[in-house]
Design an enzyme around this catalytic site. Structure first.
Site, PDB file in Angstrom:
ATOM      1  N   ASP A 110      -9.576  57.688 -31.618  1.00 40.46           N
ATOM      2  CA  ASP A 110      -9.326  58.771 -30.666  1.00 40.46           C
ATOM      3  C   ASP A 110      -9.497  60.097 -31.405  1.00 40.46           C
ATOM      4  O   ASP A 110      -8.601  60.540 -32.093  1.00 40.46           O
ATOM      5  CB  ASP A 110      -7.908  58.631 -30.107  1.00 40.46           C
ATOM      6  N   HIS A 118     -14.032  65.131 -27.568  1.00 41.21           N
ATOM      7  CA  HIS A 118     -13.235  65.975 -28.465  1.00 41.21           C
ATOM      8  C   HIS A 118     -13.299  65.474 -29.897  1.00 41.21           C
ATOM      9  O   HIS A 118     -13.287  64.271 -30.170  1.00 41.21           O
ATOM     10  CB  HIS A 118     -11.803  66.137 -27.955  1.00 41.21           C
ATOM     11  N   ASP A 153     -14.018  59.604 -24.006  1.00 44.06           N
ATOM     12  CA  ASP A 153     -12.760  59.590 -24.756  1.00 44.06           C
ATOM     13  C   ASP A 153     -12.266  58.151 -24.814  1.00 44.06           C
ATOM     14  O   ASP A 153     -12.978  57.234 -24.406  1.00 44.06           O
ATOM     15  CB  ASP A 153     -11.744  60.517 -24.075  1.00 44.06           C
ATOM     16  N   HIS A 184      -3.078  56.617 -30.988  1.00 44.75           N
ATOM     17  CA  HIS A 184      -2.267  57.561 -31.768  1.00 44.75           C
ATOM     18  C   HIS A 184      -1.490  56.864 -32.888  1.00 44.75           C
ATOM     19  O   HIS A 184      -0.410  57.324 -33.281  1.00 44.75           O
ATOM     20  CB  HIS A 184      -1.323  58.362 -30.872  1.00 44.75           C
ATOM     21  N   GLU A 200      -8.249  69.219 -28.155  1.00 45.29           N
ATOM     22  CA  GLU A 200      -7.897  68.409 -26.987  1.00 45.29           C
ATOM     23  C   GLU A 200      -6.486  67.863 -27.106  1.00 45.29           C
ATOM     24  O   GLU A 200      -5.736  67.814 -26.122  1.00 45.29           O
ATOM     25  CB  GLU A 200      -8.898  67.259 -26.834  1.00 45.29           C
ATOM     26  N   GLU A 201      -6.120  67.456 -28.312  1.00 44.41           N
ATOM     27  CA  GLU A 201      -4.831  66.794 -28.523  1.00 44.41           C
ATOM     28  C   GLU A 201      -3.637  67.725 -28.337  1.00 44.41           C
ATOM     29  O   GLU A 201      -2.501  67.262 -28.247  1.00 44.41           O
ATOM     30  CB  GLU A 201      -4.779  66.168 -29.925  1.00 44.41           C
TER      31      GLU A 201
END
Length: 330
Positions: A168, A65, A221, A307, A198-199
């Site tokens: 990420d 992603h 990922d 994140h 994706e998130e």
């Protein structure tokens, strides 16, 4: 040289603002890297980038992603301060005192509207972004309602360690780009899919898998680690090799895909770990439920502080992920 080349690619990709639903710039950067190495490139309706290496063997989908978490402007007050909502899994604890950057280059500082006595009471709804505007009118000349911004965190290389925002999943994108360049010959037909959104719910992978209908799918990922003082007990650690996913909250990986990845690693003496992620999902979570069911698995790059603007990973893990992916799909 291998690590320097990979770091340059990571720095390029992580430096781009590409919040979910706004992946245009990172998509163009990836196209520039791979356009001479594949037989076909297309962008589907949702925005997924699909690059094909044609063949007559198995139809394999490789997904990574492109999007990152961020914030979206929801309101601008009379003094020019911005209110915002989260796009993806933004941690309220990681926001205060951080800088955010909009696609047009405007930078703002995130702060809190009142003195905070207890961090447990921290709320995104009480945070604001200061872009230096003195009024609503001045702010509207700089940003607009619905504009998105990512957190600022320039990529830094320190020994084997890379620290950056958006590892990420720009690290996964970099792994797939390097694999495309290194995959010289294969009988399989491989669809390299750089997915969107994706998130916010594994959305791009679902539509891409439905149109491709691959025989198997492998996602690349990141995953959390269990090697820092505050971490939940977990087998995965930075520097231990890429992780082969067993399960997360969105998928139990197909045993044949897991076997393919493990045997590829063992055959080529590539260090690897097994990943069981108790929180969070990934693109295989939507892929495996599509088009009657698609055998799916994942190669995961161990990343600390996922994140956050200081995501931290091992360059050797990232480079070994490239080797594992190439061996699994060739």
């Amino acid at each position: 040289m291998e690590e320097e080349d990979m770091f340059d690619l990571l720095k390029k990709f992580t430096g781009i603002v590409g919040v979910s639903g706004n992946e245009e710039e990172i998509r163009e950067a990836i196209i520039e890297e791979i356009k001479e190495c594949v037989d076909e490139i297309k962008v589907d309706t949702l925005g997924n980038l699909i690059a094909v290496k044609k063949g007559k063997g198995k139809k394999i989908m490789v997904a990574a992603h492109m999007d990152e978490i961020g914030v979206m402007v929801t309101y601008i007050d009379d003094k020019g301060f911005l209110r915002f909502s989260a796009v993806g899994g933004v941690s309220r604890y990681d926001c205060i005192g951080q800088r955010v950057k909009f696609k047009n280059g405007v930078v703002g500082a995130v702060y809190y509207e009142e003195k905070l006595e207890d961090m447990k009471n921290l709320q995104l709804s009480k945070m604001y972004i200061d872009i230096g505007a003195r009024s609503r009118e001045e702010a509207l000349k700089m940003v607009n309602i619905g504009d998105v911004a990512c957190f600022v965190g320039d990529a830094v290389l320190q020994g084997d360690t890379v620290i950056s925002k958006a590892l990420d999943n720009r690290s996964g994108c970099a792994v797939v780009v390097k694999a495309i360049k290194e995959l010289k010959k294969t009988d399989n037909e491989i669809y390299f899919v750089f997915t969107v959104q994706e998130e916010v719910g594994l959305r791009g992978a679902k539509t891409a898998a439905f149109s491709i209908k691959p025989d198997i799918a492998i996602a690349v990922d990141v995953t959390m680690t269990g090697d820092t003082p505050e971490s939940h007990p977990m087998e995965v650690k930075c520097g231990g090799g890429p992780a082969i996913k067993v399960k997360d909250r969105s998928v139990i990986c197909h045993p044949e895909v897991r076997k393919l990845l493990e045997e590829s690693a063992k055959r080529n003496n590539i260090p690897y770990q097994l990943e069981i992620l108790e929180a969070g999902g990934s693109d295989p979570g939507s892929i495996h439920l599509t088009a009657g069911g698609i055998p799916s698995g994942a190669i995961s790059i161990p990343v600390r502080y996922v994140h956050s603007p200081v995501e931290t990973a091992s360059m050797s893990d990232i480079n070994n992920a490239v080797k594992l992916l190439v061996e699994a799909i060739c």
